[in-house]
Each structure stands twice: as C-alpha cells, then as structure tokens.
Enzyme design. Sequence first.
Site, PDB file in Angstrom:
ATOM      1  N   ASP A 170     -10.436  -4.066  -4.842  1.00 58.99           N
ATOM      2  CA  ASP A 170      -9.783  -3.039  -4.013  1.00 58.99           C
ATOM      3  C   ASP A 170     -10.566  -1.722  -4.105  1.00 58.99           C
ATOM      4  O   ASP A 170     -10.668  -1.137  -5.188  1.00 58.99           O
ATOM      5  CB  ASP A 170      -8.337  -2.839  -4.511  1.00 58.99           C
ATOM      6  CG  ASP A 170      -7.512  -1.956  -3.592  1.00 58.99           C
ATOM      7  OD1 ASP A 170      -8.095  -1.132  -2.871  1.00 58.99           O
ATOM      8  OD2 ASP A 170      -6.273  -2.091  -3.613  1.00 58.99           O
ATOM      9  N   SER A 209       0.830  -1.204   0.000  1.00 62.25           N
ATOM     10  CA  SER A 209       0.000   0.000   0.000  1.00 62.25           C
ATOM     11  C   SER A 209       0.872   1.264   0.000  1.00 62.25           C
ATOM     12  O   SER A 209       1.591   1.494  -0.968  1.00 62.25           O
ATOM     13  CB  SER A 209      -0.958  -0.064   1.195  1.00 62.25           C
ATOM     14  OG  SER A 209      -1.908   0.952   1.117  1.00 62.25           O
ATOM     15  N   HIS A 246      -8.245  -4.457  -0.581  1.00 61.36           N
ATOM     16  CA  HIS A 246      -6.986  -3.737  -0.407  1.00 61.36           C
ATOM     17  C   HIS A 246      -6.063  -4.448   0.584  1.00 61.36           C
ATOM     18  O   HIS A 246      -4.854  -4.273   0.550  1.00 61.36           O
ATOM     19  CB  HIS A 246      -7.261  -2.305   0.070  1.00 61.36           C
ATOM     20  CG  HIS A 246      -6.059  -1.409  -0.020  1.00 61.36           C
ATOM     21  ND1 HIS A 246      -5.536  -0.999  -1.226  1.00 61.36           N
ATOM     22  CD2 HIS A 246      -5.259  -0.865   0.939  1.00 61.36           C
ATOM     23  CE1 HIS A 246      -4.477  -0.224  -1.009  1.00 61.36           C
ATOM     24  NE2 HIS A 246      -4.284  -0.148   0.304  1.00 61.36           N
TER      25      HIS A 246
END
Length: 210
Positions: free
Chosen positions: A156, A106, A187
């Site tokens: 996501d 991320s 995610h």
Amino acid sequence: MTQDTVEFIHRFEPGADAARPLLLLHGTGGNETDLLPLGRMVAPGAALLAPRGPVTENGMPRFFRRVAEGVFDEADLRRRTGDLAAFVAAARERYGLGAPLALGFSNGANIAASLLLLWPETLAGAVLIRPMVPFAEPPAADLAGRPVLILSGAMDPIVPVENARRLAAQLTASGATVEHRILPAGHGLSQAEVSVAAGWLQTAALRSAA
Ligand code: MLT
C-alpha cells in the site's frame, strides 16, 4: 446521545438480519452505493446502511477533511465522527436495527476507526480495509469485547504497514479483539478481501454478538 442529528444522504437495504446490520463506509470519491455489492457478498441477509460522506474534496465525497494525503484535520474528524454516530443512532430507531458492524474502506475505514475510539457504543465491531491511525494521540476508549478485523496491503503506497500496526495496537489496548491481516495487495480493494471478510464476519463477529 447529546448530538443533534445531521441528515446524511444514504441508502438502506433491509435484510433478513436487522439485529446485526452492516454500516458501509466508502472511500474518497465514492458514494452510498459503492459498497452495497461487497456488503451483500460478505454478509448475505444483513441489513445494509450506507451513508455518503458529507464533505467534498475537489468534488469527491469524503467523511472528513484532510490537510494532505494521510494528514487529517482532527477537529473536523472529531465533529464529523459525532455527526455519524448521531446519524447511526437515528437510523437504528428509524429502521429498527441493532448496533451495526462497520465495513469501511480507506477514508471510510478511517472514520470507522475514529467512531470506535470516540463513540465506542455506536458499533458492535468493524472490518477496516486499508485504515490508518486517525488521531496523533489516541483517545481513551473502552472497546471491551468488540471484534475488529484490519485488512492492510503489504504494497500500500498510502498506508505504511507500520501505521496500520499502530492502529491495531491502539485498538487492542482499548480492549478490542483485533485480527490484523496483511494481504499481498496495494491500497485498492482486492478479491481477497471478500473471502477474508466473509469468513471473519461469520465467526468472530457472531461469537461476540451482544
Ligand atoms: C484519508 O484521507 O482518509 C486517507 O488518506 C485515505 C484516503 O482517503 O485516501
């Protein structure tokens, strides 16, 4: 490297393999210990270098500032990417390491993508988990031969698959050898990442080890 070294809080775990360490880059709200177990699982024996993001957002560590979710402060991203490149160069000297492969999740994947584009000599390659395009206008970089694995989640809510595809195209255009896998995930990190990343690290990354 012209940059002054900025000290990052970090963990270093030596491994049998110092030639190809992993640079572990956590997501928003994480820290330097978060990805150590994942690093051990996907690359047993690799030395692990795990800095903590130096910026905080409501108390949550990150690697650079953002204006809103998915909208980056690009000037800050450039500066922090230079700081991270200088930290990696200093840590290589200090711990006797080869060029690392980044394993970023991320926010950590986003600064790893930025490192690839701005300081391409810093990384031997990268596993980018749920990354997005870091810059509106991609900087020109020479990534010839660098292997990159991008792991996206089909569901996501933060990173549309189209955005990750654009990043894959930008890195490919810069000469990287990109494999983009779209997993049935959101995610968050899923169990699937472990085996996909481990398998890729054993093949693509080793093939191109320089
Ligand atoms: C970012 O800010 O890097 C991305 O929005 C991903 C995140 O950290 O949530």
